[in-house]
Write an enzyme that holds these catalytic residues in place. Structure first.
Site, mmCIF file in Angstrom:
data_model
loop_
_atom_site.group_PDB
_atom_site.id
_atom_site.type_symbol
_atom_site.label_atom_id
_atom_site.label_comp_id
_atom_site.label_asym_id
_atom_site.label_seq_id
_atom_site.Cartn_x
_atom_site.Cartn_y
_atom_site.Cartn_z
ATOM 1 C CE1 TYR A 1 -4.342 -1.511 0.581
ATOM 2 C CE2 TYR A 1 -2.906 -3.220 1.470
ATOM 3 C CZ TYR A 1 -4.136 -2.817 0.990
ATOM 4 O OH TYR A 1 -5.158 -3.719 0.906
ATOM 5 C CG HIS B 1 -6.105 -5.306 -6.023
ATOM 6 N ND1 HIS B 1 -7.090 -4.887 -5.151
ATOM 7 C CD2 HIS B 1 -6.427 -6.570 -6.374
ATOM 8 C CE1 HIS B 1 -7.956 -5.870 -4.968
ATOM 9 N NE2 HIS B 1 -7.586 -6.898 -5.705
ATOM 10 C CG HIS B 2 -7.808 -1.104 -3.923
ATOM 11 N ND1 HIS B 2 -7.560 -2.292 -3.293
ATOM 12 C CD2 HIS B 2 -7.607 -0.152 -2.976
ATOM 13 C CE1 HIS B 2 -7.225 -2.087 -2.030
ATOM 14 N NE2 HIS B 2 -7.248 -0.784 -1.816
ATOM 15 C CG HIS C 1 -3.780 -3.119 -2.846
ATOM 16 N ND1 HIS C 1 -4.847 -3.985 -2.851
ATOM 17 C CD2 HIS C 1 -2.698 -3.879 -2.523
ATOM 18 C CE1 HIS C 1 -4.439 -5.196 -2.570
ATOM 19 N NE2 HIS C 1 -3.136 -5.167 -2.372
ATOM 20 C CG HIS D 1 -14.534 0.230 4.958
ATOM 21 N ND1 HIS D 1 -13.441 -0.110 4.195
ATOM 22 C CD2 HIS D 1 -14.060 0.424 6.217
ATOM 23 C CE1 HIS D 1 -12.355 -0.104 4.943
ATOM 24 N NE2 HIS D 1 -12.709 0.207 6.184
ATOM 25 C CG HIS E 1 -10.985 -3.463 8.737
ATOM 26 N ND1 HIS E 1 -10.408 -2.866 9.820
ATOM 27 C CD2 HIS E 1 -11.107 -2.482 7.804
ATOM 28 C CE1 HIS E 1 -10.178 -1.588 9.564
ATOM 29 N NE2 HIS E 1 -10.597 -1.332 8.347
ATOM 30 C CG MET F 1 -13.820 -0.048 10.524
ATOM 31 S SD MET F 1 -13.198 1.193 9.364
ATOM 32 C CE MET F 1 -11.968 2.015 10.380
#
Length: 612
Positions: A225, A257-258, A328, A407, A409, A482
């Site tokens: 990241y 990836h993102h 990422h 969102h 985790h 989260m």
């Protein structure tokens, strides 16, 4: 020859014939185009593997509830496997297989059992349209209904789809010889079903701003990241972001990836310049205050357009001029020396649109008061945006939600936000039953959702902690949890956060009850923290079930926050849970209401390959 008293020469007849022939051709072509499937126009595409040797392209027919897919293989040997499963597992997967027995090639619908063994499906629901050799490799075009009513097949619905793929390096005399565990297959996640919405035109005075990585060298490790700080001009006036898209360095399409772009807190006068690993101990702490999402892209995502009458504010009073880019990189092949300048291109206009767009957080407050017990397969947590909060904070005409970003985790594997009006579920804002924290993008809704004052919004998150310790919903660490939905809406209001957590007094009663039940009376040596009490629990099925019952019945503490982080005026403690008495039901799929006509008997299709 005479026709209506008029003489025609040979030249006239020839001209008439050619005109009629041309007209017939036009009619036939128009008829063909109007009635043809959309499978030959494949606007969506993404690489499946890190090298880009397998490319998936697709299109969606909502009227026919069908999906058209094309798999391009750069170098085909004896076959290829493409499948879908709940979480990307090779077991109990729905498969389409192309294999060669040394003489002929076959195409078939198949499935894998709990050991990875592959069996041809007795109901063949994948229909081969074309197999062709091209200059780019081998292309396989086929289609399949969203739902087949076959218990062995994957149900294609809104949200993330986990694809598995693998290459066959040797001939197969029979598909029953195939075991996926011997293939070392890969996994790729994608959003298959996309909204059918026309691309809105951009304004004539649109400008662009590239927020990109500064020609970095991608580390030769599987996951990186990368954080990079970007600074807007200090005197930049207010503009409206109207569209954004990814900017990917050519050759890195299968590694990037993102990407996300975050705006820093407006009260920060300065943020240190930084470009490096987001996990580095050298990362300045102020970067942790750059969490307001401006743009988010993931592999396979299209450009993101705002509605024609709304735009996201950038620049001007009350905004931050500091942006954090986060990229990422997924580099499982450990490629070294690869340079990258990927990022996001923002399209903005100084001609302000009618409405400012806003971003509102729904779900659970970031606090360890909520937790997921260990060893749970499907543990449900719900965050509430109550009718009292929307009645207090929303304008009389309400707001229009047009996109959202779910969102959680690592433990989260299902998220749903639903609109409740008068105690009845009336509309799903967004749902992803196969959610993955590794695939997060801002998703346009199929249609805008109108939220009126007095409505409630429930965000439901499902977690799996079978191989984990207790996880609290209390922080930003990946091992903490989260439950959030960042909804994009207009017109912008002062309501920036509408979230909840269980009342702490009732939670303390739970700890006291369980400790006494287990013969572990609380000591008088000072009150431990909530996190310490969760961690020290002797978890079993009873304590987990009681905790779940507490969360579903106890009063809540509401965080009905303004953009200043202050609560709206009112009493927000010990609020009763919204009552839901009527629930939405899933509409029927065609295969459920009509006799099956598309499935064939359980024999594969012999592949006739064509060239260019």
């Amino acid at each position: 020859m005479r026709f209506l008293s008029r003489s025609f020469s040979l030249q006239d007849m020839t001209l008439m014939y050619l005109t009629m022939l041309a007209t017939l051709v036009v009619i036939l072509v128009a008829s063909y185009q109007a009635g043809s499937t959309p499978g030959y126009r494949l606007p969506y595409r993404m690489p499946l593997d890190p090298r880009g040797d397998l490319m998936l392209s697709w299109n969606v027919s909502y009227p026919k509830q069908e999906l058209f897919l094309e798999l391009r293989v750069r170098q085909l040997r004896y076959g290829v496997v493409l499948g879908m499963s709940d979480r990307g597992e090779i077991f109990n997967a729905d498969l389409v297989v192309l294999w060669n027995d040394g003489q002929k090639s076959y195409f078939g619908d198949a499935w894998s059992d709990s050991n990875g063994h592959v069996t041809l499906d007795s109901q063949q629901d994948y229909k081969l349209i074309e197999a062709r050799h091209t200059s780019d490799g081998f292309c396989l075009l086929f289609k399949r209904p969203f739902s087949t009513c076959d218990s062995r097949d994957y149900l294609i619905e809104e949200g993330t789809v986990h694809f598995i793929y693998g290459m066959l390096e040797e001939p197969l005399l029979s598909i029953q010889q195939l075991n996926l565990s011997l293939l070392d297959p890969g996994v790729q996640r994608v959003l298959l079903l996309r909204p059918e919405s026309p691309t809105p035109p951009l304004p004539h005075d649109v400008r662009t701003l590239d927020v990109v990585a500064p020609d970095i060298t991608i580390p030769d490790q599987e996951t990186t990241y990368w954080c990079h700080m970007y600074q807007l001009p200090p005197d930049m006036p207010k503009n409206h972001i109207v569209m954004y898209e990814s900017v990917i360095t050519p050759g890195n399409e299968a590694i990037v990836h993102h990407i996300e772009v975050f705006e820093c807190a407006p009260q920060l006068d300065n943020v240190p310049q930084y470009s490096g690993s987001c996990d580095s101990k050298m990362k300045p702490k102020k970067l942790n205050y750059c969490r307001h999402v401006l743009a988010a892209w993931a592999m396979g995502a299209e450009a993101f357009y705002y509605p024609p009458d709304a735009g996201l504010s950038m620049g001007g009073p009350g905004s931050s001029r500091f942006l954090r880019l986060e990229v990422h990189y997924h580099n499982p092949l450990l490629i070294s020396g690869r340079q990258d300048s990927s990022g996001i291109r923002l399209y903005y206009t100084p001609t302000l649109r009618k409405y400012d767009a806003g971003i509102m957080e729904l779900g659970l407050v970031y606090t360890p008061v909520m937790a997921i017990p260990p060893g749970e397969r499907d543990f449900l947590l719900v965050g509430y945006c109550t009718s009292k909060c929307t009645q207090t904070a929303l304008p009389p005409g309400g707001i229009n939600i047009f996109a959202s970003q779910l969102h959680t985790h690592l433990a989260g594997h299902g998220v749903r936000t639903v609109l409740v009006r008068g105690g009845k579920e009336v509309e799903i804002v967004q749902e992803d039953k196969h959610y993955s924290t590794h695939y997060q993008i801002i998703r346009m809704l199929k249609k805008m959702v109108k939220v009126l004052p007095g409505d409630a919004l429930l965000t439901q998150c499902v977690y799996n902690t079978e191989d984990r310790k207790v996880a609290t919903v209390g922080g930003f660490g990946i091992m903490e949890e989260m439950c959030v939905n960042y909804v994009h809406y207009y017109p912008r209001t002062q309501l920036e956060l509408c979230k909840s957590h269980v009342d702490t007094g009732y939670l303390q009663k739970y700890f006291t009850f369980i400790n006494r039940f287990q013969g572990r009376d609380s000591c008088s040596c000072g009150q431990p923290s909530v996190t310490e009490q969760y961690v020290s629990m002797s978890w079993d099925s009873f304590s987990s079930q009681v905790l779940g019952s507490l969360y579903s019945t106890a009063p809540i503490s509401m965080h009905c926050n303004q953009s200043t982080a202050e609560l709206f005026p009112g009493d927000w403690e010990k609020q009763e849970l919204p009552q839901v008495t009527s629930f939405l039901t899933r509409p029927q799929y065609p295969c459920e209401s009509c006799p099956r006509t598309n499935g064939r008997s359980g024999s594969p299709t012999v592949v006739q390959q064509h060239g260019n």
